[in-house]
Design a protein around this motif. Structure first.
Motif, short mmCIF file in Angstrom:
data_model
loop_
_atom_site.label_atom_id
_atom_site.label_comp_id
_atom_site.label_asym_id
_atom_site.label_seq_id
_atom_site.Cartn_x
_atom_site.Cartn_y
_atom_site.Cartn_z
N GLU A 23 -2.67 -0.30 -3.58
CA GLU A 23 -3.18 0.27 -4.13
C GLU A 23 -4.66 0.39 -3.94
O GLU A 23 -5.28 -0.95 -3.92
CB GLU A 23 -2.84 0.09 -5.78
CG GLU A 23 -1.57 0.65 -6.04
CD GLU A 23 -1.24 0.43 -7.55
OE1 GLU A 23 -2.47 0.57 -8.44
OE2 GLU A 23 -0.37 0.13 -8.13
N VAL A 24 -5.16 1.31 -3.53
CA VAL A 24 -6.73 1.42 -3.33
C VAL A 24 -7.41 2.17 -4.53
O VAL A 24 -7.13 3.29 -4.74
CB VAL A 24 -6.89 1.95 -2.12
CG1 VAL A 24 -8.28 1.86 -1.73
CG2 VAL A 24 -6.14 1.26 -0.83
N GLU A 25 -8.50 1.43 -5.05
CA GLU A 25 -9.43 2.14 -5.96
C GLU A 25 -10.28 3.31 -5.10
O GLU A 25 -11.06 2.87 -4.31
CB GLU A 25 -10.21 1.17 -6.85
CG GLU A 25 -10.89 1.98 -8.12
CD GLU A 25 -11.71 1.01 -8.78
OE1 GLU A 25 -12.53 1.16 -9.38
OE2 GLU A 25 -11.53 -0.19 -8.57
N VAL A 26 -10.01 4.48 -5.78
CA VAL A 26 -10.94 5.38 -5.07
C VAL A 26 -12.18 5.77 -6.02
O VAL A 26 -11.90 6.25 -7.40
CB VAL A 26 -10.00 6.64 -4.70
CG1 VAL A 26 -11.05 7.93 -4.09
CG2 VAL A 26 -8.97 6.34 -3.89
N THR A 27 -13.21 5.89 -5.46
CA THR A 27 -14.50 6.14 -6.42
C THR A 27 -15.06 7.48 -5.88
O THR A 27 -15.11 7.49 -4.69
CB THR A 27 -15.55 4.83 -6.64
OG1 THR A 27 -15.92 4.75 -5.20
CG2 THR A 27 -14.88 3.72 -7.19
N GLN A 37 -18.71 9.94 -10.48
CA GLN A 37 -18.41 8.55 -11.45
C GLN A 37 -19.58 7.49 -10.86
O GLN A 37 -19.88 7.11 -11.86
CB GLN A 37 -17.06 7.88 -10.78
CG GLN A 37 -15.92 8.80 -11.22
CD GLN A 37 -14.62 7.87 -10.81
OE1 GLN A 37 -14.52 7.21 -9.85
NE2 GLN A 37 -13.31 8.25 -11.62
N ASP A 38 -20.09 7.29 -9.81
CA ASP A 38 -21.05 6.39 -9.36
C ASP A 38 -22.22 6.91 -10.16
O ASP A 38 -22.96 6.00 -10.65
CB ASP A 38 -21.38 6.39 -7.83
CG ASP A 38 -20.23 5.48 -7.34
OD1 ASP A 38 -19.44 4.95 -7.87
OD2 ASP A 38 -20.07 5.90 -5.95
#
Length: 196
Positions: free
Chosen positions: A181-185, A189-190
């Motif tokens: 699982e890879v967190e996508v930003t 959001q930033d």
């Protein structure tokens, strides 16, 4: 006074079998000459060479008259005929499909001599040997051992490549089995985090 040349066309037609139908009709029709007349003259001139492909250089003049010059059969066709094969190697010199003798090469060179850019029969033979090499046909005593070694090396390279492909495939499958699982930003959001 010389006639004005309208167009020159090169065709490869089976000896004695030219017809107004395609491909001859398609190539000659737009030139405005009598196709049936051309076919008749070509067939008469090549009747003694039945079974061979005889290239022809057709010159059409501005007044819609024409003349043609017969050439020698293509070198590749002659090589296939003398080597008794239906088709050349798909891998070129990396796969030997037949072997010719130096006498065969000399006979082919003698047939092709009028159309080759060579001063003597030895130079013509070199041209024929080069064409044969590209077709995967070795010449006994000239390049047969060299081509055999080259074909062996090409087979080894192909095996090595297949082995690497199999290893790569296995690595890709092992990675695909692991659910990572890879967190996508995102930029939005930033920017919201910065403003808080």
């Amino acid at each position: 006074m010389a006639k004005e040349v309208f167009r020159k066309v090169k065709l490869q037609i089976e000896a004695g079998k030219a017809t107004p139908a395609p491909p001859v009709g398609t190539a000659v029709g737009p030139l405005g000459i009598n196709i049936q007349d051309f076919c008749q003259k070509y067939n008469d001139a090549t009747r003694d060479k039945m079974g061979s492909v005889i290239p022809v250089e057709l010159t059409v003049y501005a007044d819609k008259s024409f003349d043609f010059v017969l050439k020698t059969p293509p070198t590749a066709k002659l090589i296939k005929e003398y080597a008794k094969i239906n088709k050349a190697s798909s891998k070129g010199a990396n796969e030997i499909v037949a072997t010719l003798t130096k006498e065969d090469v000399k006979k082919i060179a003698e047939i092709k001599m009028p159309d080759l850019n060579a001063y003597d029969i030895e130079a013509a033979m070199k041209i024929v040997e080069g064409t044969a090499r590209n077709m995967g046909v070795a010449v006994k005593g000239v390049n047969d051992q060299e081509l055999a070694e080259q074909a062996k090396e090409a087979q080894e390279e192909a095996k090595e490549l297949a082995k690497r492909d199999a290893e790569l495939q296995a690595m890709e499958e092992s990675i695909a089995d692991q659910n990572v699982e890879v967190e996508v930003t995102t930029e939005k959001q930033d920017s919201e985090e910065v403003s808080e």
